[in-house]
Design a protein around this motif. Sequence first.
Motif, short mmCIF file in Angstrom:
data_model
loop_
_atom_site.label_atom_id
_atom_site.label_comp_id
_atom_site.label_asym_id
_atom_site.label_seq_id
_atom_site.Cartn_x
_atom_site.Cartn_y
_atom_site.Cartn_z
N LEU A 85 -0.02 7.99 20.42
CA LEU A 85 1.24 7.77 19.71
C LEU A 85 1.41 6.31 19.30
O LEU A 85 1.89 6.02 18.20
CB LEU A 85 2.42 8.25 20.57
N ARG A 86 1.01 5.39 20.17
CA ARG A 86 1.06 3.97 19.81
C ARG A 86 0.16 3.69 18.60
O ARG A 86 0.55 2.99 17.67
CB ARG A 86 0.62 3.08 20.98
N ASP A 87 -1.04 4.27 18.63
CA ASP A 87 -1.96 4.08 17.51
C ASP A 87 -1.40 4.66 16.22
O ASP A 87 -1.53 4.08 15.15
CB ASP A 87 -3.32 4.73 17.80
N TYR A 88 -0.74 5.79 16.32
CA TYR A 88 -0.20 6.46 15.14
C TYR A 88 1.03 5.73 14.59
O TYR A 88 1.14 5.51 13.39
CB TYR A 88 0.15 7.91 15.47
N PHE A 89 1.94 5.39 15.49
CA PHE A 89 3.19 4.76 15.06
C PHE A 89 3.11 3.23 15.01
O PHE A 89 4.03 2.60 14.51
CB PHE A 89 4.36 5.18 15.97
N GLY A 90 2.05 2.68 15.54
CA GLY A 90 1.86 1.23 15.48
C GLY A 90 2.73 0.45 16.44
O GLY A 90 2.97 -0.73 16.24
N ARG A 91 3.22 1.07 17.48
CA ARG A 91 3.97 0.34 18.51
C ARG A 91 3.71 0.89 19.87
O ARG A 91 3.29 1.90 20.14
CB ARG A 91 5.46 0.31 18.29
N ASP A 105 -1.07 9.02 29.74
CA ASP A 105 -1.45 7.71 29.19
C ASP A 105 -2.29 7.86 27.92
O ASP A 105 -2.18 7.04 27.00
CB ASP A 105 -2.15 6.83 30.23
N GLU A 106 -3.10 8.90 27.83
CA GLU A 106 -3.87 9.15 26.61
C GLU A 106 -2.95 9.53 25.45
O GLU A 106 -3.14 9.07 24.32
CB GLU A 106 -4.89 10.27 26.84
N ARG A 107 -1.96 10.37 25.73
CA ARG A 107 -1.00 10.73 24.68
C ARG A 107 -0.20 9.52 24.23
O ARG A 107 0.04 9.33 23.04
CB ARG A 107 -0.07 11.85 25.17
N ALA A 108 0.20 8.67 25.18
CA ALA A 108 0.96 7.46 24.84
C ALA A 108 0.12 6.55 23.94
O ALA A 108 0.63 6.00 22.95
CB ALA A 108 1.38 6.72 26.11
N GLU A 109 -1.16 6.42 24.25
CA GLU A 109 -2.04 5.59 23.43
C GLU A 109 -2.18 6.16 22.01
O GLU A 109 -2.13 5.42 21.03
CB GLU A 109 -3.41 5.46 24.09
#
Length: 171
Positions: A165-171, A159-163
């Motif tokens: 990636l969401r922050d980086y890619f904006g989705r 879940d930390e990695r997913a967050e």
Amino acid sequence: MTEGNMSFLDDERWSGLRGGYKVIYDPRPALRALALRYDDRSVWDDLWNELHHQGDVGDASYAAVVEIVRISEGQAPAYWGAYGLAATIEEARLLYDRNPPVPRWIEPHYQAAWRTLVHLALRDLATATDDVTVNCALAVVALYRGQFNLGRMAMCAEDERAEMLRDYFGR
């Protein structure tokens, strides 16, 4: 225990080593307990608490990795903490200048331990199903291969990695 390991453990310099709190900590009693009771969480907790503290490690941390790996060789699979603690110590060694280098007398043992550890990690990745073992074993492999940031990311929960990636890619 092999003759080489016995002389390494018997070296008097162990009694003057410093752990994660930058105070004298001789991990040999905990390591001997670990050799007898590999699945004893209180021994693992002691090693985690004493060998690493808020990014700080000491020469006792490096020496302990050598023995943790030696002990873990006889376990299949190795306990995730062997991978996690070794990766945490290596990350702190590489990341923070405030941590000491690996002492010359420990260095060859430490390098050999890491070569063994990566083999154990690859072995256990073939069958591991729990996230923490997979994450920590992947971190060991990545750090060993010089992929520092990948190793750090592997230590994170999914879940930390997913967050991130969401922050980086904006989705």
